[in-house]
Scaffold this motif. Structure first.
Motif, PDB file in Angstrom:
ATOM      1  N   ALA A 270      -9.908  65.729  30.452  1.00  0.00           N
ATOM      2  CA  ALA A 270     -11.299  66.080  30.200  1.00  0.00           C
ATOM      3  C   ALA A 270     -11.396  67.011  29.004  1.00  0.00           C
ATOM      4  CB  ALA A 270     -11.911  66.752  31.432  1.00  0.00           C
ATOM      5  N   ALA A 271     -12.642  67.171  28.522  1.00  0.00           N
ATOM      6  CA  ALA A 271     -12.924  68.152  27.476  1.00  0.00           C
ATOM      7  C   ALA A 271     -14.043  69.084  27.939  1.00  0.00           C
ATOM      8  CB  ALA A 271     -13.301  67.457  26.172  1.00  0.00           C
ATOM      9  N   PHE A 272     -14.134  69.275  29.244  1.00  0.00           N
ATOM     10  CA  PHE A 272     -15.108  70.195  29.820  1.00  0.00           C
ATOM     11  C   PHE A 272     -14.436  71.534  30.110  1.00  0.00           C
ATOM     12  CE2 PHE A 272     -16.758  65.982  31.060  1.00  0.00           C
ATOM     13  CZ  PHE A 272     -18.037  66.068  30.516  1.00  0.00           C
ATOM     14  N   GLU A 273     -15.241  72.585  30.202  1.00  0.00           N
ATOM     15  CA  GLU A 273     -14.696  73.915  30.454  1.00  0.00           C
ATOM     16  C   GLU A 273     -14.420  74.167  31.932  1.00  0.00           C
ATOM     17  OE1 GLU A 273     -17.256  76.831  28.776  1.00  0.00           O
ATOM     18  OE2 GLU A 273     -17.003  76.130  26.717  1.00  0.00           O
ATOM     19  N   ALA A 274     -14.840  73.280  32.793  1.00  0.00           N
ATOM     20  CA  ALA A 274     -14.709  73.502  34.234  1.00  0.00           C
ATOM     21  C   ALA A 274     -13.257  73.738  34.628  1.00  0.00           C
ATOM     22  CB  ALA A 274     -15.261  72.298  34.993  1.00  0.00           C
ATOM     23  N   ALA A 275     -13.049  74.717  35.524  1.00  0.00           N
ATOM     24  CA  ALA A 275     -11.732  75.003  36.090  1.00  0.00           C
ATOM     25  C   ALA A 275     -11.872  75.106  37.604  1.00  0.00           C
ATOM     26  CB  ALA A 275     -11.168  76.298  35.506  1.00  0.00           C
ATOM     27  N   PHE A 276     -10.799  74.808  38.319  1.00  0.00           N
ATOM     28  CA  PHE A 276     -10.851  74.759  39.775  1.00  0.00           C
ATOM     29  C   PHE A 276      -9.651  75.486  40.358  1.00  0.00           C
ATOM     30  CE2 PHE A 276     -12.628  70.879  37.923  1.00  0.00           C
ATOM     31  CZ  PHE A 276     -13.919  70.905  38.421  1.00  0.00           C
ATOM     32  N   SER A 277      -9.843  76.048  41.535  1.00  0.00           N
ATOM     33  CA  SER A 277      -8.738  76.710  42.209  1.00  0.00           C
ATOM     34  C   SER A 277      -7.706  75.675  42.645  1.00  0.00           C
ATOM     35  CB  SER A 277      -9.239  77.496  43.427  1.00  0.00           C
ATOM     36  OG  SER A 277      -9.848  76.627  44.358  1.00  0.00           O
ATOM     37  N   ASP A 278      -6.445  76.080  42.639  1.00  0.00           N
ATOM     38  CA  ASP A 278      -5.322  75.219  43.027  1.00  0.00           C
ATOM     39  C   ASP A 278      -5.168  74.001  42.118  1.00  0.00           C
ATOM     40  OD1 ASP A 278      -4.784  76.907  45.218  1.00  0.00           O
ATOM     41  OD2 ASP A 278      -6.268  75.860  46.439  1.00  0.00           O
ATOM     42  N   VAL A 279      -5.715  74.100  40.907  1.00  0.00           N
ATOM     43  CA  VAL A 279      -5.573  73.041  39.902  1.00  0.00           C
ATOM     44  C   VAL A 279      -5.061  73.683  38.616  1.00  0.00           C
ATOM     45  CG1 VAL A 279      -6.786  71.334  38.481  1.00  0.00           C
ATOM     46  CG2 VAL A 279      -7.373  71.575  40.905  1.00  0.00           C
ATOM     47  N   VAL A 280      -4.026  73.094  38.029  1.00  0.00           N
ATOM     48  CA  VAL A 280      -3.418  73.634  36.813  1.00  0.00           C
ATOM     49  C   VAL A 280      -4.070  73.002  35.586  1.00  0.00           C
ATOM     50  CG1 VAL A 280      -1.275  73.896  35.516  1.00  0.00           C
ATOM     51  CG2 VAL A 280      -1.243  74.001  38.018  1.00  0.00           C
ATOM     52  N   ASP A 281      -4.506  73.833  34.626  1.00  0.00           N
ATOM     53  CA  ASP A 281      -5.034  73.356  33.349  1.00  0.00           C
ATOM     54  C   ASP A 281      -3.906  73.327  32.320  1.00  0.00           C
ATOM     55  OD1 ASP A 281      -7.437  73.503  34.648  1.00  0.00           O
ATOM     56  OD2 ASP A 281      -8.483  74.538  33.034  1.00  0.00           O
ATOM     57  N   ILE A 282      -3.711  72.184  31.691  1.00  0.00           N
ATOM     58  CA  ILE A 282      -2.689  72.053  30.645  1.00  0.00           C
ATOM     59  C   ILE A 282      -3.386  71.595  29.370  1.00  0.00           C
ATOM     60  CG2 ILE A 282      -0.560  70.903  29.949  1.00  0.00           C
ATOM     61  CD1 ILE A 282       0.035  70.455  32.928  1.00  0.00           C
ATOM     62  N   PRO A 283      -3.512  72.467  28.367  1.00  0.00           N
ATOM     63  CA  PRO A 283      -4.217  72.079  27.145  1.00  0.00           C
ATOM     64  C   PRO A 283      -3.437  71.044  26.342  1.00  0.00           C
ATOM     65  CG  PRO A 283      -3.263  74.270  26.902  1.00  0.00           C
ATOM     66  CD  PRO A 283      -3.044  73.867  28.334  1.00  0.00           C
ATOM     67  N   LEU A 284      -4.170  70.116  25.729  1.00  0.00           N
ATOM     68  CA  LEU A 284      -3.563  69.100  24.876  1.00  0.00           C
ATOM     69  C   LEU A 284      -3.862  69.347  23.397  1.00  0.00           C
ATOM     70  CD1 LEU A 284      -4.227  65.872  26.992  1.00  0.00           C
ATOM     71  CD2 LEU A 284      -2.044  67.030  26.654  1.00  0.00           C
ATOM     72  N   CYS A 285      -5.145  69.596  23.081  1.00  0.00           N
ATOM     73  CA  CYS A 285      -5.497  69.874  21.687  1.00  0.00           C
ATOM     74  C   CYS A 285      -6.938  70.369  21.634  1.00  0.00           C
ATOM     75  CB  CYS A 285      -5.331  68.632  20.816  1.00  0.00           C
ATOM     76  SG  CYS A 285      -6.596  67.372  21.082  1.00  0.00           S
ATOM     77  N   PRO A 286      -7.293  71.109  20.564  1.00  0.00           N
ATOM     78  CA  PRO A 286      -8.700  71.475  20.390  1.00  0.00           C
ATOM     79  C   PRO A 286      -9.507  70.253  19.971  1.00  0.00           C
ATOM     80  CG  PRO A 286      -7.408  72.252  18.535  1.00  0.00           C
ATOM     81  CD  PRO A 286      -6.431  71.681  19.528  1.00  0.00           C
ATOM     82  N   LEU A 287     -10.765  70.254  20.326  1.00  0.00           N
ATOM     83  CA  LEU A 287     -11.656  69.152  19.986  1.00  0.00           C
ATOM     84  C   LEU A 287     -12.878  69.749  19.296  1.00  0.00           C
ATOM     85  CD1 LEU A 287     -12.066  66.076  20.286  1.00  0.00           C
ATOM     86  CD2 LEU A 287     -13.306  66.541  22.402  1.00  0.00           C
ATOM     87  N   ARG A 288     -13.024  69.462  18.016  1.00  0.00           N
ATOM     88  CA  ARG A 288     -14.079  70.089  17.220  1.00  0.00           C
ATOM     89  C   ARG A 288     -15.264  69.142  17.064  1.00  0.00           C
ATOM     90  NH1 ARG A 288      -9.166  71.305  15.157  1.00  0.00           N
ATOM     91  NH2 ARG A 288      -8.629  73.521  15.033  1.00  0.00           N
ATOM     92  N   PRO A 289     -16.385  69.461  17.679  1.00  0.00           N
ATOM     93  CA  PRO A 289     -17.579  68.643  17.473  1.00  0.00           C
ATOM     94  C   PRO A 289     -18.276  69.028  16.176  1.00  0.00           C
ATOM     95  CG  PRO A 289     -18.050  70.377  19.042  1.00  0.00           C
ATOM     96  CD  PRO A 289     -16.601  70.529  18.654  1.00  0.00           C
ATOM     97  N   MET A 290     -19.064  68.129  15.646  1.00  0.00           N
ATOM     98  CA  MET A 290     -19.846  68.441  14.452  1.00  0.00           C
ATOM     99  C   MET A 290     -21.134  67.630  14.461  1.00  0.00           C
ATOM    100  SD  MET A 290     -17.787  66.465  11.400  1.00  0.00           S
ATOM    101  CE  MET A 290     -18.896  67.172  10.194  1.00  0.00           C
ATOM    102  N   LEU A 291     -22.105  68.091  13.671  1.00  0.00           N
ATOM    103  CA  LEU A 291     -23.361  67.374  13.529  1.00  0.00           C
ATOM    104  C   LEU A 291     -23.283  66.440  12.334  1.00  0.00           C
ATOM    105  CD1 LEU A 291     -26.177  70.000  14.181  1.00  0.00           C
ATOM    106  CD2 LEU A 291     -25.036  68.481  15.791  1.00  0.00           C
TER     107      LEU A 291
END
Length: 301
Positions: free
Chosen positions: A144-165
């Motif tokens: 995912a690319a959402f900021e949501a985090a959950f207990s008992d779940v590990v977040d492993i970053p893959l890469c930054p995602l830069r939005p633009m207009l």
């Protein structure tokens, strides 16, 4: 072992929708399989199947439970294989949730390469553009690319995602280019629905937030890309969609002095799944695929 035999019986019946077919598949008498399912239902104190003379279907409780049971049984089998022979190939199911556009463009190739390298694995890939708690919804990995985090779940970053207009040159020629984010209120905007209609910027005078009234709102980035290319408005798009179109001048950047906050593409893995060999192998494979740069960067070189 009786509990696992009962769980296996539950899965066999759920997958074949027949006690007779499940018994044949399992090499057991139908009466034995029926007894095991009955024992399981008594143990969990709820009905798992609706049974008629012609059909066997899962109850709501059974549907909620089945993915966790699949994972539990697969983990047990995986553990037993590791004890008996640590050199064996990876086996068992993996259930992955992934975002639609990113999967169609890049993740599908990465995941199918992983499965091709591990032919004894089976994979279920569910596309969904929303925040998902993988522990609650029975996923081994949620990308995912959402900021949501959950207990008992590990977040492993893959890469930054830069939005633009961006907008098409035709749109800018017709409507002009906004000079400040507040000017967007007078423009046609194209919005990615899951992230909401409040757009935040970091500009020369600091942060700015506006609420837009989008002309088009969609939960898929490719829909917004097509609308932007057609001149329907100004879209907020991820760099993996914009880079090729900016290179060909089909799109032009808008409000370049005002940056949208970067998000991170990440994996979310339930803590209980982190030590499962096939899950940790997939996690490492995905990390390698996004290192030292994401696949869209390599595609644009």
């Amino acid at each position: 072992m009786d509990a696992f035999q009962n769980l296996r019986a539950f899965l066999a019946v759920a997958e074949t929708r027949s006690f007779t077919a499940a018994a044949r598949q399992s090499g057991l008498a139908t009466s034995v399989l029926t007894k095991r399912v009955d024992q399981l239902e008594r143990a969990v104190k709820t009905r798992l199947f609706v049974r008629t003379t012609r059909t066997v279907t899962l109850t709501e409780a059974g549907r909620r439970w089945i993915e966790r049971v699949r994972s539990l049984v697969a983990d047990f089998d995986d553990t037993m294989r590791q004890v008996s022979d640590t050199g064996q190939d990876l086996e068992g199911p993996i259930r992955v949730k992934a975002p639609t556009t990113l999967t169609v463009l890049y993740l599908a190739d990465i995941l199918t390469r992983f499965q091709a390298l591990n032919p004894k694995l089976s994979m279920e890939i569910v596309l969904a553009d929303r925040a998902v708690n993988p522990a609650d919804e029975g996923f081994d990995v949620a990308i995912a690319a959402f900021e949501a985090a959950f207990s008992d779940v590990v977040d492993i970053p893959l890469c930054p995602l830069r939005p633009m207009l961006c907008a098409s040159p035709d749109y800018v020629a017709r409507r002009g280019a906004p000079a400040h984010p507040r000017d967007l209120i007078a423009h046609d905007t194209l919005n990615f629905a899951p992230t909401g209609s409040i757009w935040s910027f970091n500009g020369p005078q600091g942060p700015t937030t506006i609420e837009i009234n989008p002309r088009i709102s969609a939960n898929d980035g490719q829909v917004l890309l097509r609308a932007a290319l057609a001149g329907n408005g100004i879209a907020q798009l991820s760099e993996y969609l914009t880079a090729p179109r900016l290179a060909t001048s089909e799109l032009v950047p808008v409000l370049e002095n005002y940056q949208l906050p970067a998000r991170w593409v990440k994996m979310l893995i339930p803590e209980a799944r982190m030590q499962v060999a096939r899950i940790s192998a997939l996690a490492q494979f995905l990390k390698d695929a996004f290192s030292p740069s994401p696949p869209w960067a390599a595609a644009s070189d």
